[in-house]
Design an enzyme around this catalytic site. Structure first.
Site, PDB file in Angstrom:
ATOM      1  CG  ASN A   9       2.336   4.040  -1.126  1.00  0.00           C
ATOM      2  OD1 ASN A   9       2.755   3.793   0.006  1.00  0.00           O
ATOM      3  ND2 ASN A   9       3.124   4.104  -2.184  1.00  0.00           N
ATOM      4  CE  LYS A  11       4.349   7.673  -2.773  1.00  0.00           C
ATOM      5  NZ  LYS A  11       5.005   8.151  -3.982  1.00  0.00           N
ATOM      6  CD  GLU A  98       8.084   6.296  -4.234  1.00  0.00           C
ATOM      7  OE1 GLU A  98       7.736   5.895  -3.111  1.00  0.00           O
ATOM      8  OE2 GLU A  98       7.469   7.189  -4.851  1.00  0.00           O
ATOM      9  CD  GLU A 168       1.731   3.320  -8.306  1.00  0.00           C
ATOM     10  OE1 GLU A 168       0.870   4.006  -7.747  1.00  0.00           O
ATOM     11  OE2 GLU A 168       2.833   3.066  -7.803  1.00  0.00           O
ATOM     12  CB  SER A 214       0.107  12.998 -10.290  1.00  0.00           C
ATOM     13  OG  SER A 214       1.488  13.083  -9.994  1.00  0.00           O
TER      14      SER A 214
END
Ligand code: PEP
Length: 251
Positions: A9, A11, A98, A168, A214
């Protein structure tokens, strides 16, 4: 047998030329990765067309990071599932924390997004996960169960074949904190139970559940060794082709 997948991803990172170069590097290094591991890059909307050209006729699949909850029309700035599909992308991430946190993405909106993605032939990586307060209050099972139920129970067992779940824990995203392999396995196994209770054992067994938060080459092996962890959704480490491929080599 459910599929193993490593998805990057990106982002809101990389310009178009930088993204094209990153995609080229991923394609080049992808030959090292065993064929049974699916590789996906999820790029900003602006990058989908040029990256589609880079990955066309390769094993690397292309994903958007989001799509609109409306089919088309007067929704300035939005990008529809049909538009995403028309670039050559075959996946979209939906419900990333997010998006939930900064853009008011609710489970109700996600139902519409998943419907439109599937209707336009896109496969979906649906993200779920608890925030730190919820984990500390011991509410992580309840929170994740509600996210899975609120969104996925609106879809059929057949539609589940086009949906991957990414667990996640929000406290682990971009923070350097990783869930332990035991914490990841515990929730992944729990999600599979929730799926089994509604869709039956077969769908639960066949659904790919990725871990995200992470994940990097140094911890991927231990995470991916868990019975119910089928790969990873990778943020920061997906921005370096060597790290991304290093993670994909960790099964
Ligand atoms: C993510 O954003 O999906 C993610 C897992 O990020 P990171 O790997 O940087 O924690």
């Amino acid at each position: 047998m459910r599929k193993k997948i490593v998805a990057g991803n990106w982002k809101m990172n990389t310009t178009v030329p930088e993204g094209v170069a990153l995609a080229k590097a991923v394609v080049e290094k992808s030959a090292q990765v065993p064929a049974e591991v699916g590789l996906i890059v999820a790029t900003p909307f602006t990058h989908l067309c040029p990256v589609a050209e880079v990955v066309s006729d390769t094993r690397v699949e292309l994903s958007a990071e989001n799509c609109a909850d409306k089919e088309k029309g007067a929704y300035t700035g939005e990008v529809s599932a049909a538009m995403v599909a028309s670039t050559g992308a075959t996946w979209t991430i939906l419900g990333h924390s997010e998006r939930r946190q900064y853009y008011g993405e609710t489970d109700e909106k996600l139902v519409e997004k998943v419907k439109l993605a599937l209707a336009n032939g896109l496969k979906v990586i649906l993200c779920v996960g608890e925030i730190l307060d919820e984990r500390q209050a011991g509410r992580h099972f309840e929170v994740v169960k509600a996210q899975v139920e609120n969104v996925l129970f609106n879809f059929s067992a057949a539609e589940m074949a086009s949906i991957v779940i990414a667990y996640e824990p929000v406290w682990a995203i971009g923070t350097g904190l990783t869930a332990t392999a035991e914490q990841a396995e515990e929730i992944h196994a729990f999600i599979r139970k929730v799926l089994a209770a509604h869709f039956g054992e077969q769908v639960a067994e066949d659904t790919t559940i990725l871990y995200g938060g992470s994940c990097k080459p140094s911890n991927a092996k231990e995470l991916f060794a868990q019975k119910d962890v089928d790969g990873g959704l990778i943020g920061g480490a997906a921005l370096k082709a060597d790290d991304f491929i290093g993670i994909a080599l960790s099964f």
